[in-house]
Design an enzyme around this catalytic site. Structure first.
Site, PDB file in Angstrom:
ATOM      1  CG  ASP A 191      -4.426   3.270   7.455  1.00  0.00           C
ATOM      2  OD1 ASP A 191      -3.856   4.369   7.604  1.00  0.00           O
ATOM      3  OD2 ASP A 191      -5.395   3.096   6.700  1.00  0.00           O
ATOM      4  N   GLY A 230       0.855  -1.192   0.000  1.00  0.00           N
ATOM      5  CA  GLY A 230       0.000   0.000   0.000  1.00  0.00           C
ATOM      6  C   GLY A 230       0.882   1.230   0.000  1.00  0.00           C
ATOM      7  CG  PHE A 231      -0.851   5.132   0.011  1.00  0.00           C
ATOM      8  CD1 PHE A 231      -0.546   5.947  -1.058  1.00  0.00           C
ATOM      9  CD2 PHE A 231      -2.144   4.678   0.153  1.00  0.00           C
ATOM     10  CE1 PHE A 231      -1.513   6.311  -1.984  1.00  0.00           C
ATOM     11  CE2 PHE A 231      -3.128   5.042  -0.755  1.00  0.00           C
ATOM     12  CZ  PHE A 231      -2.815   5.861  -1.819  1.00  0.00           C
ATOM     13  N   GLY A 232       2.293   2.908   2.499  1.00  0.00           N
ATOM     14  CA  GLY A 232       3.452   2.863   3.387  1.00  0.00           C
ATOM     15  C   GLY A 232       4.529   1.919   2.880  1.00  0.00           C
ATOM     16  CD  GLU A 290     -14.395  11.566  -0.505  1.00  0.00           C
ATOM     17  OE1 GLU A 290     -13.550  12.451  -0.623  1.00  0.00           O
ATOM     18  OE2 GLU A 290     -14.079  10.381  -0.308  1.00  0.00           O
ATOM     19  CB  ALA A 338      -2.645   8.240   1.295  1.00  0.00           C
TER      20      ALA A 338
HETATM   21  C1  LIG Z   1     -12.486   4.264   0.981  1.00  0.00           C
HETATM   22  C2  LIG Z   1     -11.247   4.957   1.491  1.00  0.00           C
HETATM   23  C3  LIG Z   1     -11.026   6.281   1.164  1.00  0.00           C
HETATM   24  C4  LIG Z   1      -9.891   6.939   1.623  1.00  0.00           C
HETATM   25  N1  LIG Z   1      -9.686   8.235   1.266  1.00  0.00           N
HETATM   26  C5  LIG Z   1      -8.539   8.849   1.613  1.00  0.00           C
HETATM   27  C6  LIG Z   1      -8.263  10.172   1.170  1.00  0.00           C
HETATM   28  O1  LIG Z   1      -9.087  10.795   0.491  1.00  0.00           O
HETATM   29  N2  LIG Z   1      -7.073  10.728   1.507  1.00  0.00           N
HETATM   30  C7  LIG Z   1      -6.158  10.040   2.252  1.00  0.00           C
HETATM   31  O2  LIG Z   1      -5.078  10.562   2.500  1.00  0.00           O
HETATM   32  N3  LIG Z   1      -6.397   8.809   2.710  1.00  0.00           N
HETATM   33  C8  LIG Z   1      -7.554   8.191   2.412  1.00  0.00           C
HETATM   34  N4  LIG Z   1      -7.812   6.926   2.855  1.00  0.00           N
HETATM   35  C9  LIG Z   1      -6.855   6.289   3.797  1.00  0.00           C
HETATM   36  C10 LIG Z   1      -5.643   5.758   3.078  1.00  0.00           C
HETATM   37  O3  LIG Z   1      -6.015   5.019   1.947  1.00  0.00           O
HETATM   38  C11 LIG Z   1      -4.860   4.907   4.065  1.00  0.00           C
HETATM   39  O4  LIG Z   1      -4.508   5.714   5.149  1.00  0.00           O
HETATM   40  C12 LIG Z   1      -3.624   4.322   3.423  1.00  0.00           C
HETATM   41  O5  LIG Z   1      -3.981   3.442   2.385  1.00  0.00           O
HETATM   42  C13 LIG Z   1      -2.790   3.592   4.471  1.00  0.00           C
HETATM   43  O6  LIG Z   1      -1.672   3.035   3.845  1.00  0.00           O
HETATM   44  P1  LIG Z   1      -1.060   1.667   4.385  1.00  0.00           P
HETATM   45  O7  LIG Z   1       0.165   1.425   3.589  1.00  0.00           O
HETATM   46  O8  LIG Z   1      -0.978   1.693   5.848  1.00  0.00           O
HETATM   47  O9  LIG Z   1      -2.168   0.566   4.067  1.00  0.00           O
HETATM   48  P2  LIG Z   1      -2.829   0.165   2.694  1.00  0.00           P
HETATM   49  O10 LIG Z   1      -2.652   1.204   1.662  1.00  0.00           O
HETATM   50  O11 LIG Z   1      -4.204  -0.271   3.033  1.00  0.00           O
HETATM   51  O12 LIG Z   1      -1.971  -1.106   2.239  1.00  0.00           O
HETATM   52  C14 LIG Z   1      -1.936  -2.277   2.971  1.00  0.00           C
HETATM   53  C15 LIG Z   1      -1.464  -3.379   2.044  1.00  0.00           C
HETATM   54  O13 LIG Z   1      -1.182  -4.523   2.825  1.00  0.00           O
HETATM   55  C16 LIG Z   1      -1.674  -5.666   2.188  1.00  0.00           C
HETATM   56  N5  LIG Z   1      -1.934  -6.670   3.207  1.00  0.00           N
HETATM   57  C17 LIG Z   1      -2.761  -6.546   4.267  1.00  0.00           C
HETATM   58  N6  LIG Z   1      -2.701  -7.666   5.014  1.00  0.00           N
HETATM   59  C18 LIG Z   1      -1.826  -8.505   4.417  1.00  0.00           C
HETATM   60  C19 LIG Z   1      -1.362  -9.806   4.705  1.00  0.00           C
HETATM   61  N7  LIG Z   1      -1.784 -10.479   5.783  1.00  0.00           N
HETATM   62  N8  LIG Z   1      -0.476 -10.386   3.881  1.00  0.00           N
HETATM   63  C20 LIG Z   1      -0.039  -9.708   2.779  1.00  0.00           C
HETATM   64  N9  LIG Z   1      -0.456  -8.464   2.452  1.00  0.00           N
HETATM   65  C21 LIG Z   1      -1.332  -7.872   3.266  1.00  0.00           C
HETATM   66  C22 LIG Z   1      -2.938  -5.174   1.495  1.00  0.00           C
HETATM   67  O14 LIG Z   1      -3.323  -6.014   0.432  1.00  0.00           O
HETATM   68  C23 LIG Z   1      -2.523  -3.792   1.039  1.00  0.00           C
HETATM   69  O15 LIG Z   1      -1.976  -3.804  -0.258  1.00  0.00           O
HETATM   70  C24 LIG Z   1      -8.944   6.240   2.431  1.00  0.00           C
HETATM   71  C25 LIG Z   1      -9.172   4.907   2.749  1.00  0.00           C
HETATM   72  C26 LIG Z   1     -10.309   4.265   2.284  1.00  0.00           C
HETATM   73  C27 LIG Z   1     -10.543   2.815   2.637  1.00  0.00           C
END
Ligand SMILES: Cc1cc2nc3c(=O)[nH]c(=O)nc-3n(C[C@H](O)[C@H](O)[C@H](O)COP(=O)(O)OP(=O)(O)OC[C@H]3O[C@@H](n4cnc5c(N)ncnc54)[C@H](O)[C@@H]3O)c2cc1C
Length: 451
Positions: A314, A27-29, A185, A330
């Site tokens: 997250d 994901g983003f992180g 939204e 994000a």
């Molecule tokens: C509907 C929605 C709208 C949003 N709108 C906004 C916005 O407008 N602006 C904004 O800044 N933020 C927004 N966010 C929040 C933002 O998307 C998150 O804060 C961001 O994606 C967090 O990044 P991350 O890397 O922590 O997790 P994520 O981007 O969720 O990535 C996690 C990754 O880990 C993988 N994963 C999870 N568990 C496992 C596992 N057990 N084994 C292997 N892979 C795994 C997943 O498949 C995923 O690819 C929104 C979120 C949602 C759901």
């Protein structure tokens, strides 16, 4: 073998080549961590249970038939194709053997690491009512979005054929639970879909009579924004025809609709936008977490007791400089990913990194066509100007010229012709469908299937 050693109480990496970094989650992180490790003397394995990186901020536009799935998601393997130091694996992580320094996958395989970065994000929380999920799906993945899109479009199709007024009203009632940015939204866009895009296409129903009800337990919509922007957002939604019900917690979701306050509302499409629960990363490591399951990390984003393991995005909780928790957005996940990459590089050089410091650039939410709110701190914007900035920012953050152009053209199409090109009823996630079809005898038959 590479070891984390402690010198004067500080973690440092005694490097051997190549130092193995495993990143879980693209994901983003996770992706930002990998991007920022470019040029470091490490070998990286990134593992994700999906083959694509998803731009979640525009997921609601797939759910409401504005954008296609491929416009907001990219194959991870493609994104990292130029990085010879990175191996991309499709796999689901189920645990971490911290003693053996191995990540466990669901098929029994394990991946060895010297440094581990957990970036597994978050999912939905139904506040102890997981049984509501089949009736009120949340929005987190592409499958969720296509499931919701299918339900929304199918509801209009069923209503077109339904002769019973009560059943037709339930089909034309859309309930969104939770008035954060995603709920707002969704509500605004479904109202525009029903009032502007669809009316010409149906003969037996007037889609303008659709009810969109946004239910929120708190006292205002967009609670994370300043009060004046919340008020503006609520008024704008109401002008679009959305009924905003504040101060009501939902007490039941079922196949017939929702119960909130002392009201039972018949609705065949319910969408959950209320709660978030972190991935089980804290459980894998058996370390402390907050009530939403977010792992509590050290100031350098390492996991207490495990200096070789970091967690970002997250799935963690950490305080911002103002003492409030870093928001689950994000840019925060990207800042944390970038920081962890710098810590890994600094440790390899034997340096001691400064603590992570979050910087908040602003909050944005779209309400509808030419309607958005932006909070940049001292500068607060609303209306058309905010909407243009919102649009440009989202196009800028998309990956690749093709997607930027495709999304820009789609939005131009929607906003000049009021047409939404992705109105396709396709397969979604396997869920109990809360909608219904008329059987031969004219009675309703509930469909419970994995279509
Ligand atoms: C509907 C929605 C709208 C949003 N709108 C906004 C916005 O407008 N602006 C904004 O800044 N933020 C927004 N966010 C929040 C933002 O998307 C998150 O804060 C961001 O994606 C967090 O990044 P991350 O890397 O922590 O997790 P994520 O981007 O969720 O990535 C996690 C990754 O880990 C993988 N994963 C999870 N568990 C496992 C596992 N057990 N084994 C292997 N892979 C795994 C997943 O498949 C995923 O690819 C929104 C979120 C949602 C759901």
């Amino acid at each position: 073998m590479t070891n984390i050693v402690t010198i004067d109480g500080k973690a440092s990496i005694r490097a051997t080549t190549p130092h193995r970094v495993v990143v879980v989650g693209a994901g983003f992180g996770g992706l930002e961590t990998v991007y920022r490790l470019t040029g470091a003397d490490v070998s990286i394995t990134i593992v994700d249970r999906r083959n694509h990186h998803l731009f979640q901020p525009l997921l609601y536009q797939v759910a409401t038939a504005s954008l296609a799935t491929s416009e907001i998601a990219w194959p991870i393997r493609y994104l990292l194709r130029g990085r010879k130091d990175v191996t991309t694996l499709l796999g689901t992580v189920t645990g971490v053997d911290t003693a053996a320094h191995r990540v466990q996958l669901d098929d029994g395989q394990t991946l060895p690491y010297d440094t581990l970065v957990l970036a597994t994000g978050a999912g939905h929380a139904y506040f102890g009512h997981d049984e509501w999920e089949p009736f009120a799906p949340g929005l987190k993945t592409l499958e969720d979005a296509t499931t919701i899109r299918r339900r929304i479009l199918t509801a209009f199709e069923r209503a077109e054929r339904e002769s019973d007024a009560v059943k037709r009203a339930a089909l034309l009632t859309f309930v969104i639970i939770g008035a954060g940015p995603t709920g707002v939204e969704l509500a605004g866009t479904i109202a525009e879909l029903a009032r502007v895009t669809l009316p010409e296409d149906f003969r037996n129903i007037d889609t303008r009579e659709t009810r969109v009800v946004l239910i929120e337990a708190g006292s205002r919509v967009l609670a994370g924004f300043p009060e004046e922007l919340s008020t503006y957002a609520q008024r704008s939604l109401e002008k679009l025809g959305v009924e905003v019900a504040l101060g009501h917690a939902v007490s039941d979701c079922n196949i017939d609709g929702v119960v909130y306050g002392d009201k039972a509302l018949g609705a065949r499409t319910i969408i959950w936008a209320a709660g978030v629960r972190a991935s089980p990363a804290a459980e894998w490591l058996n370390v402390a977490a907050d009530r939403a399951g977010r792992l509590q990390v050290n100031p350098d984003l390492s996991v207490p007791g495990h200096p070789e393991i970091f967690a970002v995005g997250d799935t963690v909780t950490i305080a911002a400089p103002d003492g409030k928790p870093v928001p689950g957005i994000a840019p925060a996940a990207k800042q944390e990913g970038r920081y962890v990459a710098s810590v890994i590089k600094q440790r390899l050089r034997g340096e001691t990194p400064a603590p992570f410091r979050y910087s908040h650039d602003g909050s944005l939410a779209q309400i509808g066509k030419k309607l958005a709110v932006i909070d940049f701190g001292r500068v607060r914007l609303r209306g058309a100007l905010a909407w243009w900035i919102w649009g440009i920012a989202h196009i800028y953050f998309l990956i690749g010229l093709r997607n930027r152009l495709a999304v820009a053209i789609n939005w131009l199409w929607i906003h000049t012709l009021d047409q939404r090109g992705a109105r396709l009823i396709t397969q979604g996630r396997a869920v109990v469908d809360s909608q219904s079809v008329p059987s031969h005898g004219g009675e309703e038959k509930r469909v419970s299937s994995a279509r």
